[in-house]
Design an enzyme around this catalytic site. Structure first.
Site, PDB file in Angstrom:
ATOM      1  CD  GLU A 150       6.936   8.935 -22.407  1.00 42.17           C
ATOM      2  OE1 GLU A 150       7.970   8.821 -23.085  1.00 42.17           O
ATOM      3  OE2 GLU A 150       6.974   9.134 -21.177  1.00 42.17           O
ATOM      4  CB  SER A 151       6.172   8.612 -29.000  1.00 45.03           C
ATOM      5  OG  SER A 151       4.833   8.110 -28.976  1.00 45.03           O
TER       6      SER A 151
END
Length: 537
Positions: A150-151
Site C-alpha cells: 500500500e505505502s
C-alpha cells in the site's frame, strides 16, 4: 484502499509517494519554485535558504531507525521467536506457483535490498503492535505485509487517488471505519488508529467474501466492484476465483504483490533474502491523555527529540493534539515513564493555544484584529497571509492566549516541528518563486489557473509588478488548477529519483519515463528534471 492511480507493473518500482492530507494548519506554508515546499517566514529569519536545510524525509527516517536507542539493554537470552518469526508463523494463504506473477514479485522484492531495508526500517516501530493485533483477532500474518504494497510502510504516503497513511485509506472509507479527521489530526496517518480500522475492515471483507484473496481485491478495488464481478461470473457459469473476475488491472496486480511478499518472508532462503532479526518488544508506547497538549511543551519537559515525535505521530497536523480527541500520543517506549511523569507538570501557560474564527462579510484584517484583541501582523503570521484579501466564510487561526510560537523560549523547537511538517504534509497551497522573465500569465499557465486567481490570492492589483525572487501563492485544486502541468525541478545535492518522486507525489517509473532515464541513471546537482502533475493534494 480504493483509488485509481497506483501503478502495478511487475517490472517497475512501485511508486513511493510523498504523502499527507489537505492541511489546515497555522504553521503550514507551502513551496519554493515549482511545487517544492519551503520553510516559513520564521525560518527565513535564521538566514538559511531552504535548499540548505536537511531533507525532512531523511531526518524522520533517521529518527525512526534510532527509536531503539531509548530502550534499555536486555540480557543476552532473548526469548524466541523474534518479531518477524511471530508474524510468519501466522501465514495462512500465501501461494506462489512457479513462474506466476506472485513468484515474479517475490524475486522483484528480493532483488531490491536497499528498497526493502528502507521499507522495513519504517515498519519497525509498528510491527510489534500489528503482530499483537493479528494474534488477538486471529487474522493471518500476511496482513502485516499489506502496508508494504500500500505505502511502503510510509505513514506520510499520499496517493493521487487521495488515499493517505500506511494503510492508504481514502477519507470517506476512513470515516466509515471510525477514523477521525479534523484540522488538528488525520487518523489515516496515525498508524496505531489506522491499523485497527484496517484490520477491522479486512476481517469484515473476509467475512463477506470467504476468501482472503477476494478480500484483498475488495480492499484495493472496492467491495461493490468485486461483488458485482462475482455475480457476473456466477450468472455466466464462470468461476469466482479472484483471478477469474473482470477487475481493474491494478487490482489484478495487487493480489500477486501481497502473495509474492508472503512467499518471500515464508521462504527467504529460496529467494536469497534475509529477514531482519528484531527484538520481540515494542519500540513505541501509546500514552493516554486527559485532553489536548502542546507536543513541543511536552518535548521540553520530557526531553524528547522532535523528529522522533514527528516520525511516530504522523497524524498530527501541528504542535497541538486534537482538542476533540482522540487523546493519545505515541512516544519512544524507552521514554514512556518519563513522559507520564512530565504530563502533570505541564501548565496551560506552556501551550500555544489556537482558536478558529470565521471571516464575516465585510471583515478586514484590521476589523478582526480589533475584535480579537490582536494585531494585523499576528494574524498574517498565524495564517501565512501574503496580502490583505479575505473571503467570507474563510477560517483563520489566532492564538487565544496571546502566545505565538516565535515568542516562546522554545521557538527553535516549534520551528523544527513546523519545518518537518511543512514538507512531510502536502497542502493545496504552494509558493512559486518568480524566475527571471516570468509574468503572472506565464505562472498562471504553468499551474492551470487564471491571472485573476493569482491576483486575488496574492492581493495584487491590475498594475502590480512581480520581480524575480518574489513568492507567488498558488492554490492548487481551485479554478481547475492543472494536475498535468509540466514543471521543472533542479536536482540538489543528495537527491535521488526516489526522494524527488516522493516529494512530488509521482512514481519513480513516471519520473524516469518523463526524463528518458534508465534504472542506473546518476543524478547530478544542477540537473533539471521535468515533473508532470506533481504536488497536487
Amino acid at each position: 484502499m480504493q483509488r485509481n492511480s497506483k501503478p502495478s507493473l511487475i517490472f517497475n518500482c512501485p511508486g513511493v509517494l510523498r504523502a499527507g492530507s489537505v492541511l489546515i494548519l497555522v504553521l503550514a506554508v507551502a513551496g519554493c519554485a515549482v511545487t517544492e515546499q519551503v520553510d516559513s517566514p520564521g525560518a527565513e529569519k535564521e538566514q538559511r535558504h531552504p535548499v540548505d536545510l536537511p531533507d525532512p524525509f531523511s531526518v524522520v527516517e533517521e529518527a525512526t531507525r534510532n527509536l531503539g536507542d531509548d530502550l534499555p539493554v536486555e540480557a543476552e537470552e532473548q526469548p524466541p521467536p523474534h518479531l518477524w518469526a511471530r508474524v510468519v508463523d501466522r501465514f495462512e494463504f500465501t501461494e506462489c506457483a512457479p513462474e506466476s506473477r506472485a513468484e515474479q514479485w517475490a524475486y522483484w522484492y528480493a532483488e531490491r535490498d536497499e528498497y526493502m531495508k528502507r521499507v522495513l526500517d519504517r515498519a519497525r516501530p509498528w510491527l510489534y503492535d500489528i503482530a499483537g493485533e493479528l494474534e488477538r483477532r486471529e487474522l493471518p500474518g500476511e496482513l502485516a505485509l499489506l502496508p508494504i504494497v500500500e505505502s511502503a510502510y510510509d505513514p506520510f504516503a499520499y496517493s493521487h487517488g487521495r488515499a493517505a497513511g500506511t494503510w492508504q485509506f481514502v477519507s470517506a472509507t476512513a470515516r466509515e471505519r471510525g477514523i477521525e479527521i479534523n484540522d488538528f489530526y488525520d487518523g489515516r496517518r496515525d498508524v496505531w488508529a489506522a491499523t485497527r480500522a484496517a484490520l477491522d475492515y479486512l476481517a469484515y471483507l473476509h467475512g463477506r467474501f470467504g476468501d482472503w484473496n477476494l478480500a484483498l481485491a475488495a480492499y484495493n478495488g472496492g467491495q461493490g466492484r468485486v461483488w458485482r464481478a462475482i455475480e457476473r461470473n456466477r450468472r455466466a457459469g464462470l468461476p469466482s476465483h479472484w483471478n477469474s473476475l473482470r477487475l481493474p488491472r491494478e487490482t489484478l496486480g495487487y493480489v500477486p504483490k501481497l502473495n509474492g511478499l508472503g512467499c518471500l518472508f515464508a521462504e527467504p532462503e529460496r529467494y536469497d533474502f534475509e529477514i531482519p532479526i528484531w527484538d520481540n518488544r515494542p519500540q513505541v508506547a501509546r500514552i493516554e491523555l486527559d485532553g489536548p497538549i502542546d507536543v513541543v511543551a511536552l518535548s521540553v519537559a520530557a526531553d524528547l527529540d522532535i523528529a522522533k515525535l514527528v516520525a511516530i505521530n504522523p497524524g498530527l497536523n501541528g504542535h497541538v493534539t486534537p482538542p476533540s480527541g482522540p487523546h493519545h500520543l505515541m512516544v519512544p517506549a524507552g521514554r514512556a515513564d518519563r513522559v507520564r511523569e512530565a504530563l502533570p507538570t505541564l501548565e496551560s501557560d506552556d501551550m500555544v493555544v489556537w482558536q478558529e474564527v470565521r471571516v464575516r462579510p465585510g471583515d478586514t484584517l484590521s476589523h478582526l484584529a480589533r475584535r480579537h484583541n490582536t494585531t494585523v501582523g499576528a494574524l498574517r503570521d498565524a495564517n501565512q497571509l501574503n496580502g490583505d484579501f479575505l473571503r467570507a466564510g474563510q477560517k483563520l487561526r489566532l492564538a487565544s492566549n496571546g502566545k505565538m510560537p516565535q515568542d516562546s523560549p522554545h521557538a527553535e523547537r516549534y520551528a523544527e516541528l513546523s519545518r518537518l511538517q511543512q514538507r512531510l504534509l502536502p497542502t493545496r497551497r504552494f509558493q512559486h518563486q518568480v524566475r527571471p522573465g516570468e509574468s503572472l500569465w506565464v505562472i498562471a499557465s504553468k499551474y492551470g489557473v487564471t491571472v485573476g486567481d493569482l491576483q486575488r490570492w496574492n492581493g495584487l492589483g491590475g498594475n502590480s509588478l512581480i520581480r524575480p525572487g518574489d513568492r507567488i501563492l498558488v492554490h492548487m485544486g481551485q479554478s481547475g488548477a492543472a494536475t498535468a502541468a509540466s514543471q521543472e525541478y533542479t536536482v540538489r545535492r543528495g537527491d535521488s529519483l526516489w526522494t524527488i518522486a516522493r516529494r512530488h507525489q509521482v512514481s519513480v517509473n513516471d519520473l524516469m519515463r518523463w526524463n528518458s532515464l534508465g534504472e542506473e541513471a546518476i543524478l547530478r546537482p544542477g540537473q533539471t528534471l521535468t515533473i508532470r502533475g506533481g504536488g497536487n493534494a
